[in-house]
Design an enzyme around this catalytic site. Structure first.
Site, PDB file in Angstrom:
ATOM      1  N   SER A 280      40.182  43.366  44.169  1.00 18.80           N
ATOM      2  CA  SER A 280      41.619  43.201  44.219  1.00 18.80           C
ATOM      3  C   SER A 280      42.326  43.943  45.170  1.00 18.80           C
ATOM      4  CB  SER A 280      42.210  43.412  42.703  1.00 18.80           C
ATOM      5  OG  SER A 280      43.707  43.526  42.771  1.00 18.80           O
TER       6      SER A 280
ATOM      7  N   HIS B 209      41.186  38.883  46.045  1.00 18.05           N
ATOM      8  CA  HIS B 209      42.074  38.672  44.993  1.00 18.05           C
ATOM      9  C   HIS B 209      43.485  39.395  45.439  1.00 18.05           C
ATOM     10  CE1 HIS B 209      43.144  37.811  40.853  1.00 18.05           C
ATOM     11  NE2 HIS B 209      43.795  39.092  40.840  1.00 18.05           N
TER      12      HIS B 209
ATOM     13  N   ASP C 236      47.114  40.118  44.377  1.00 20.42           N
ATOM     14  CA  ASP C 236      48.210  39.964  43.153  1.00 20.42           C
ATOM     15  C   ASP C 236      49.863  40.188  43.851  1.00 20.42           C
ATOM     16  OD1 ASP C 236      46.427  40.450  40.722  1.00 20.42           O
ATOM     17  OD2 ASP C 236      45.804  42.105  41.931  1.00 20.42           O
TER      18      ASP C 236
ATOM     19  N   MET D 197      53.514  40.024  42.623  1.00 18.03           N
ATOM     20  CA  MET D 197      54.306  40.282  41.395  1.00 18.03           C
ATOM     21  C   MET D 197      55.747  40.492  41.957  1.00 18.03           C
ATOM     22  SD  MET D 197      52.278  43.690  40.040  1.00 18.03           S
ATOM     23  CE  MET D 197      50.387  43.708  39.878  1.00 18.03           C
TER      24      MET D 197
ATOM     25  N   HIS E 288      46.654  35.494  42.929  1.00 19.96           N
ATOM     26  CA  HIS E 288      47.130  35.470  41.386  1.00 19.96           C
ATOM     27  C   HIS E 288      48.644  35.883  41.425  1.00 19.96           C
ATOM     28  CE1 HIS E 288      46.836  38.137  37.658  1.00 19.96           C
ATOM     29  NE2 HIS E 288      47.578  37.095  37.312  1.00 19.96           N
TER      30      HIS E 288
ATOM     31  N   MET F 118      51.834  36.621  39.680  1.00 22.75           N
ATOM     32  CA  MET F 118      52.510  37.093  38.235  1.00 22.75           C
ATOM     33  C   MET F 118      54.057  36.968  38.632  1.00 22.75           C
ATOM     34  SD  MET F 118      50.140  40.124  37.904  1.00 22.75           S
ATOM     35  CE  MET F 118      49.423  39.968  39.509  1.00 22.75           C
TER      36      MET F 118
ATOM     37  N   MET G 215      43.204  37.277  31.197  1.00 22.32           N
ATOM     38  CA  MET G 215      43.443  38.840  31.584  1.00 22.32           C
ATOM     39  C   MET G 215      43.033  39.776  30.603  1.00 22.32           C
ATOM     40  SD  MET G 215      45.126  38.764  34.446  1.00 22.32           S
ATOM     41  CE  MET G 215      45.764  40.701  34.291  1.00 22.32           C
TER      42      MET G 215
ATOM     43  N   ASP H 217      40.211  39.837  34.689  1.00 22.58           N
ATOM     44  CA  ASP H 217      40.945  40.651  35.649  1.00 22.58           C
ATOM     45  C   ASP H 217      41.498  41.706  35.010  1.00 22.58           C
ATOM     46  OD1 ASP H 217      42.538  41.600  37.440  1.00 22.58           O
ATOM     47  OD2 ASP H 217      43.772  39.942  37.620  1.00 22.58           O
TER      48      ASP H 217
HETATM   49  C1  DX5 Z   1      46.928  43.654  37.362  1.00 21.75           C
HETATM   50  C2  DX5 Z   1      46.402  42.785  38.467  1.00 21.75           C
HETATM   51  C3  DX5 Z   1      44.762  42.934  38.787  1.00 21.75           C
HETATM   52  C4  DX5 Z   1      44.519  44.573  39.239  1.00 21.75           C
HETATM   53  C5  DX5 Z   1      43.558  44.968  38.555  1.00 21.75           C
HETATM   54  O1  DX5 Z   1      47.840  42.905  36.788  1.00 21.75           O
HETATM   55  O2  DX5 Z   1      46.276  41.334  38.071  1.00 21.75           O
HETATM   56  O3  DX5 Z   1      44.432  42.225  39.670  1.00 21.75           O
HETATM   57  O4  DX5 Z   1      44.653  44.574  40.525  1.00 21.75           O
HETATM   58  O5  DX5 Z   1      43.161  46.310  38.917  1.00 21.75           O
HETATM   59  P1  DX5 Z   1      41.971  47.179  38.278  1.00 21.75           P
HETATM   60  O6  DX5 Z   1      40.536  46.229  38.745  1.00 21.75           O
HETATM   61  O7  DX5 Z   1      42.003  48.396  38.871  1.00 21.75           O
HETATM   62  O8  DX5 Z   1      41.960  47.107  36.612  1.00 21.75           O
HETATM   63 ZN    ZN Z   2      45.090  39.948  39.285  1.00 21.21          ZN
END
Ligand code: DX5
Ligand code: ZN
Length: 220
Positions: A7, A32, A34, A36, A65, A67, A136, A175
């Site tokens: 990620s 990956h 993210d 948001m 991903h 969000m 998750m 994740d």
């Molecule tokens: C959190 C993200 C993850 C995040 C995971 O909402 O979806 O992908 O980057 O981070 P770690 O591996 O540090 O928990």
């Molecule tokens: Zn993620």
């Protein structure tokens, strides 16, 4: 054999090209990303320009991903930016079936995610239409949180249903808080793809970390 999707949220944003190339050279299976929106989750990360910039420097599958509360509004832009797969949340607006169909019609692979408080039953009706199901293992929004071991039964439920339906194509991804200690618990429960942010980018040697995760899962 499990796959690993580092990620980028935990990468050095001032040196993104360096970190992306390094993790690719170290044997990542995909990347990956993210996205948001500050609405579905109380945090803002990055969007289309950053995805497009990453697209230019890697051949890795871009596992995006999202969000965000209104995924349908952004699907075309995500496709244009170079996303290969889009994983949206079952908790957001819109008919999941329609969103899945639109993702596929734009040439991307559809994934569906569920947050810790959402029961497995919410996603079971869609399994046959998906390429990826993301369980998750932390509340979405921030990297570096503690792994929720109580999500393992949910992984087992989804994996059992996928087996029952003969869905070889469906990947179960996890994740949040994933590293060499927690990945094997998820692998044992039936997950095949590990997202890891801080566990990989927080280390000096990305290859050693990914190999440690793979080795730990091999015995699971
Ligand atoms: C959190 C993200 C993850 C995040 C995971 O909402 O979806 O992908 O980057 O981070 P770690 O591996 O540090 O928990
Ligand atoms: Zn993620």
């Amino acid at each position: 054999m499990i796959s690993i999707s580092p990620s980028v949220l935990a990468a050095d944003f001032a040196n993104l090209e360096r970190d992306v190339r390094a993790v690719e050279a170290a044997g990542a299976d995909m990347l990956h990303l993210d996205v948001m929106d500050g609405h579905f989750v109380p945090n803002i990360s990055f969007g289309m320009p950053v995805i497009a910039a990453i697209r230019k420097v890697t051949g890795l599958f871009l596992d995006v991903h999202i969000m965000i509360s209104e995924p349908q509004r952004y699907l075309e832009d995500l496709a244009r930016a170079g996303a290969d797969g889009i994983t949206f949340h079952v908790e957001v607006q819109g008919d999941p079936e329609e969103t899945i169909r639109r993702i596929r019609s734009l040439g991307m692979r559809p994934g569906l995610a569920l947050s810790p408080d959402t029961p497995a039953e919410a996603v079971l009706p869609y399994l046959e239409q998906l390429d990826l199901l993301l369980v998750m293992t932390v509340v979405p929004g921030f990297g570096g949180q503690k792994f929720r071991q109580d999500m393992c039964p949910k992984i087992e439920t989804v994996a059992a249903r996928a087996r029952q339906l003969g869905l070889d194509r469906l990947t179960i991804q996890v994740d949040g808080g994933i590293g060499r200690e927690t990945a094997p618990l998820c692998a044992r429960a039936g997950a095949g793809c590990m997202v890891a942010g801080s566990a990989i980018f927080g280390k000096e040697d990305y290859r050693a970390e990914m190999e440690a995760i793979r080795a730990a899962c091999a015995g699971a």
